[in-house]
Design a protein around this motif. Structure first.
Motif, PDB file in Angstrom:
ATOM      1  N   UNK A 133     -23.717   2.636  12.637  1.00  0.00           N
ATOM      2  CA  UNK A 133     -23.977   2.648  14.085  1.00  0.00           C
ATOM      3  C   UNK A 133     -24.891   1.500  14.506  1.00  0.00           C
ATOM      4  N   UNK A 134     -25.462   0.799  13.544  1.00  0.00           N
ATOM      5  CA  UNK A 134     -26.360  -0.308  13.859  1.00  0.00           C
ATOM      6  C   UNK A 134     -27.683   0.153  14.442  1.00  0.00           C
ATOM      7  N   UNK A 141     -23.342  14.210  17.768  1.00  0.00           N
ATOM      8  CA  UNK A 141     -22.170  13.537  17.215  1.00  0.00           C
ATOM      9  C   UNK A 141     -21.833  14.128  15.846  1.00  0.00           C
ATOM     10  N   UNK A 142     -20.547  14.123  15.498  1.00  0.00           N
ATOM     11  CA  UNK A 142     -20.138  14.553  14.167  1.00  0.00           C
ATOM     12  C   UNK A 142     -20.312  13.389  13.195  1.00  0.00           C
ATOM     13  N   UNK A 143     -20.966  13.670  12.083  1.00  0.00           N
ATOM     14  CA  UNK A 143     -21.200  12.654  11.068  1.00  0.00           C
ATOM     15  C   UNK A 143     -20.093  12.672  10.022  1.00  0.00           C
ATOM     16  N   UNK A 169     -26.543  10.178   5.750  1.00  0.00           N
ATOM     17  CA  UNK A 169     -27.242   9.883   7.006  1.00  0.00           C
ATOM     18  C   UNK A 169     -27.547   8.394   7.127  1.00  0.00           C
ATOM     19  N   UNK A 170     -28.021   7.808   6.040  1.00  0.00           N
ATOM     20  CA  UNK A 170     -28.320   6.375   6.080  1.00  0.00           C
ATOM     21  C   UNK A 170     -27.052   5.569   6.350  1.00  0.00           C
ATOM     22  N   UNK A 171     -25.952   5.910   5.703  1.00  0.00           N
ATOM     23  CA  UNK A 171     -24.694   5.194   5.935  1.00  0.00           C
ATOM     24  C   UNK A 171     -24.234   5.351   7.381  1.00  0.00           C
ATOM     25  N   UNK A 172     -24.423   6.532   7.926  1.00  0.00           N
ATOM     26  CA  UNK A 172     -24.023   6.786   9.320  1.00  0.00           C
ATOM     27  C   UNK A 172     -24.801   5.885  10.277  1.00  0.00           C
ATOM     28  N   UNK A 173     -26.111   5.811  10.099  1.00  0.00           N
ATOM     29  CA  UNK A 173     -26.919   4.990  11.014  1.00  0.00           C
ATOM     30  C   UNK A 173     -26.711   3.504  10.771  1.00  0.00           C
ATOM     31  N   UNK A 174     -26.445   3.139   9.529  1.00  0.00           N
ATOM     32  CA  UNK A 174     -26.128   1.732   9.262  1.00  0.00           C
ATOM     33  C   UNK A 174     -24.848   1.321   9.981  1.00  0.00           C
ATOM     34  N   UNK A 231     -26.929   8.553  19.821  1.00  0.00           N
ATOM     35  CA  UNK A 231     -27.355   7.950  18.554  1.00  0.00           C
ATOM     36  C   UNK A 231     -28.316   6.803  18.815  1.00  0.00           C
ATOM     37  N   UNK A 232     -28.038   6.017  19.841  1.00  0.00           N
ATOM     38  CA  UNK A 232     -28.868   4.850  20.156  1.00  0.00           C
ATOM     39  C   UNK A 232     -30.291   5.244  20.530  1.00  0.00           C
TER      40      UNK A 232
END
Length: 302
Positions: free
Chosen positions: A129-130, A173-175, A122-127, A106-107
């Motif tokens: 994850x930072x 990764x599973x979202x 998707x946006x919530x997932x990346x948020x 993800x990084x």
């Protein structure tokens, strides 16, 4: 009360079948209609796109909704509550990237681009994850976007992973893990009719994969039978009317008791998993059970 269900697609038929099996029979059919009455005069079914159902429920156009958990998360509505996992339509929302590419975590997508039909999830997932990544919303052929340099990775639904493999994409990764749920608006969750519907649907789900076993067992072997029946909460034991009795001569009564294994019998009823039926029948027969009957279960209220 209105229940919103998918109007077409892979979730439509299973949703209608579940309602029918729960006793909410549609009176005027489901094909090409906007709504249908049910045998319960207080319950109406309305048909909508699966993706629109969370909004229908949240805005009050429907009180209950049957749709995927992924659709509710994508809609981002805050006043809708899951009442029951209906245990069909299972899938995963995953982050995937080209197998031979540079993106392995993800990084690695920091500053990159991700294509998806689920921009909110998707946006919530990346948020969470930072990670700062640009989200590109597409309406189809998501798997193609990394190969035409539209995106570095994708977030997409997969059931078996076959489509991803065919397109040379590897899951990073599973979202989100998703299935179809029964949802309700928060202000109607405690409504008695809502609980009635939830219980009806739950009873059908609980009965799936279960079988009802009935048999006669000599009382002397009852404990042996108890030990080999993988029953739901243990078997039910009942006396048999007129067991060992007959209007015939005493010699006939003695013959009957002899046939019963030398003593009275009781009726044993149990609910078992379908996969255990074969072995269970073998085991109870070895314990002297007779008159064994196996039936399907339509509904099971636990």
């Amino acid at each position: 009360m209105r229940i919103a269900v998918p109007n077409k697609g892979r979730l439509h038929d299973p949703s209608i079948d579940l309602l029918e099996r729960a006793g909410l029979h549609l009176e005027n059919g489901a094909d090409r209609r906007l709504y249908a009455a049910t045998v319960d005069p207080d319950v109406t079914v309305v048909f909508a796109r699966a993706a629109d159902i969370p909004e229908y429920v949240a805005d009050g156009a429907a009180d209950l909704g049957i749709t995927g958990l992924d659709q509710v998360h994508e809609a981002g509505v805050g006043n809708v509550e899951s009442l029951l996992d209906l245990e069909f339509g299972r899938c995963r929302l995953v982050l995937a990237a080209p197998e031979d590419g540079d993106v392995e975590t993800v990084e690695d997508l920091e500053g990159g681009t991700v294509a998806t039909e689920f921009p909110t999830i998707t946006r919530n997932f990346f948020d969470d994850a930072g990670v700062e990544a640009a989200i590109v919303e597409v309406s189809g052929a998501t798997e193609l976007t990394p190969h035409v340099e539209m995106a570095d990775a994708i977030v997409d639904i997969t059931s078996t992973g076959t489509t991803l493999k065919v397109n040379r994409l590897a899951v990073l990764e599973e979202v989100l893990s998703s299935s179809v749920h029964l949802f309700a608006r928060e202000d109607v969750v405690d409504d008695p009719k809502v609980e009635e519907v939830r219980t009806a649907l739950s009873s059908v789900i609980a009965a799936d994969g279960k079988r009802y076993l009935m048999m006669n067992v000599p009382k002397a072997r009852l404990e042996d039978v108890r030990e080999v029946i993988p029953g739901l909460g243990g078997p039910t034991i009942m006396d048999i009317a007129n067991d060992g009795e007959s209007s015939d001569s005493p010699s006939s009564q003695n013959a009957s008791r002899s046939a019963n294994g030398g003593g009275e019998k009781v009726a044993v009823h149990a609910v078992v998993d379908e996969r255990d039926v074969f072995e269970t029948i073998t085991d109870v027969k070895a314990c002297g059970a007779s008159g064994i009957l196996v039936t399907e279960i339509e509904r099971l209220v636990e």
